[in-house]
Design an enzyme around this catalytic site. Structure first.
Site, PDB file in Angstrom:
ATOM      1  N   GLY A 210       2.101   2.959  10.924  1.00  0.00           N
ATOM      2  CA  GLY A 210       3.025   4.091  10.846  1.00  0.00           C
ATOM      3  C   GLY A 210       3.750   4.411  12.146  1.00  0.00           C
ATOM      4  O   GLY A 210       4.301   5.503  12.286  1.00  0.00           O
TER       5      GLY A 210
ATOM      6  N   GLU B  82      -5.655  -4.452  10.792  1.00  0.00           N
ATOM      7  CA  GLU B  82      -4.656  -3.394  10.945  1.00  0.00           C
ATOM      8  C   GLU B  82      -4.983  -2.581  12.199  1.00  0.00           C
ATOM      9  O   GLU B  82      -5.784  -1.632  12.142  1.00  0.00           O
ATOM     10  CB  GLU B  82      -4.689  -2.455   9.733  1.00  0.00           C
TER      11      GLU B  82
ATOM     12  N   ASN C 213       0.864  -1.181   0.000  1.00  0.00           N
ATOM     13  CA  ASN C 213       0.000   0.000   0.000  1.00  0.00           C
ATOM     14  C   ASN C 213       0.903   1.235   0.000  1.00  0.00           C
ATOM     15  O   ASN C 213       1.469   1.586   1.022  1.00  0.00           O
ATOM     16  CB  ASN C 213      -0.890  -0.034   1.261  1.00  0.00           C
ATOM     17  N   TRP C 214       1.016   1.855  -1.157  1.00  0.00           N
ATOM     18  CA  TRP C 214       1.923   3.007  -1.273  1.00  0.00           C
ATOM     19  C   TRP C 214       1.299   4.299  -0.763  1.00  0.00           C
ATOM     20  O   TRP C 214       1.964   5.322  -0.706  1.00  0.00           O
ATOM     21  CB  TRP C 214       2.357   3.200  -2.738  1.00  0.00           C
TER      22      TRP C 214
END
Ligand code: PGA
Length: 251
Positions: free
Chosen positions: A174, A168, A11-12
């Site tokens: 992050g 997630e 997932n960019w």
């Protein structure tokens, strides 16, 4: 629970521009062509890169996915992208309900279910994201929250073939912190159980992938955890070497 062939999803997000992405795929293509990869590999670039990526991936085994799509098939919805448009760009997958969409675009379970239904109608496979916040985990509400998200955001059109669930935890995205493999395994088994008991007509088990601060060091341990059928990778997938090394754990 028997292990399936893992799926690795990059997932960019809103990263990578045309030149970078072309260098990335050139390198990745070489790796893929020179090595036998038993796993399924999906790259979800920004929509603006899909067309150029689509020209480069054939023959490599890499599949493309969108990062979101609109819930209506077409119409006056300025700035949005339809499921069919993703399909036209040779996408086979679409990520839906990512926590960043839930947070910054106020997406709720009902809307995500509608998007998924529209995507299934266009024969896209949906990767529906669920996961609790730090606060919810602290208050021992993680499973309750995840169950509600699952039951609310999976449409009736879902089957074992067109649905993947991404667990997630919001607090792991992050942040360079992850749950332990045991905690991940515990949640994945729970998700598999909910999917089996609350959704009917699944011809085979829905795959459940983990996402949130996956990197080269922790990927193997997470993949070995119970009920983990693959990984959804953000930052580490932007680095072609790192993404390749992660895939090598099994591939
Ligand atoms: P991360 O992102 O790997 O950078 O934590 C994962 C995701 O948001 O899908």
């Amino acid at each position: 629970m028997p292990k399936t062939v893992p799926i690795f999803i990059a997932n960019w997000k809103m990263n990578s521009r045309l030149v970078e992405s072309m260098q990335y795929i050139k390198k990745f293509r070489r790796y893929m062509l020179n090595n036998l990869v038993g796993s399924e590999v999906v790259i979800c670039p920004p929509a603006t890169l899909l067309r150029d990526m689509a020209e480069k991936v054939p023959g490599t085994g890499v599949r493309l996915g969108g990062q979101d799509c609109y819930h209506e098939e077409k119409g006056a919805f300025t700035g949005d992208i339809s499921a069919q448009m993703l399909k036209d760009m040779t996408c086979e997958y679409v990520i839906l309900g990512h926590s960043e969409r839930r947070k910054y675009h106020n997406e709720d379970n009902k809307l995500i279910a509608k998007k998924a239904e529209t995507a299934h109608g266009c024969k896209l496979k949906t990767i529906i994201c669920v996961g609790e916040t730090k606060e919810e985990r602290k208050n021992k509400k993680a499973k309750e929250v995840v169950k509600k998200q699952l039951l609310g955001s999976i449409p009736k059109s879902a089957t074992g073939k067109n649905l993947i669930i991404a667990y997630e935890p919001v607090w792991a995205i992050g942040t360079n912190t992850t749950p332990t493999p045991e905690e991940i395994g515990d949640m994945h088994l729970y998700i598999h159980k909910i999917l089996k008991s609350h959704t009917n007509a699944f011809e085979k088990t829905v795959r459940v992938v983990y996402g949130g601060s996956v990197n080269v060091e922790n990927a193997g341990g997470i993949l070995d955890a119970e009920g983990v059928n693959g990984l959804l990778i953000g930052r580490a997938s932007e680095d072609v070497e790192a993404f390749w090394r992660i895939i090598q754990y099994i591939g």
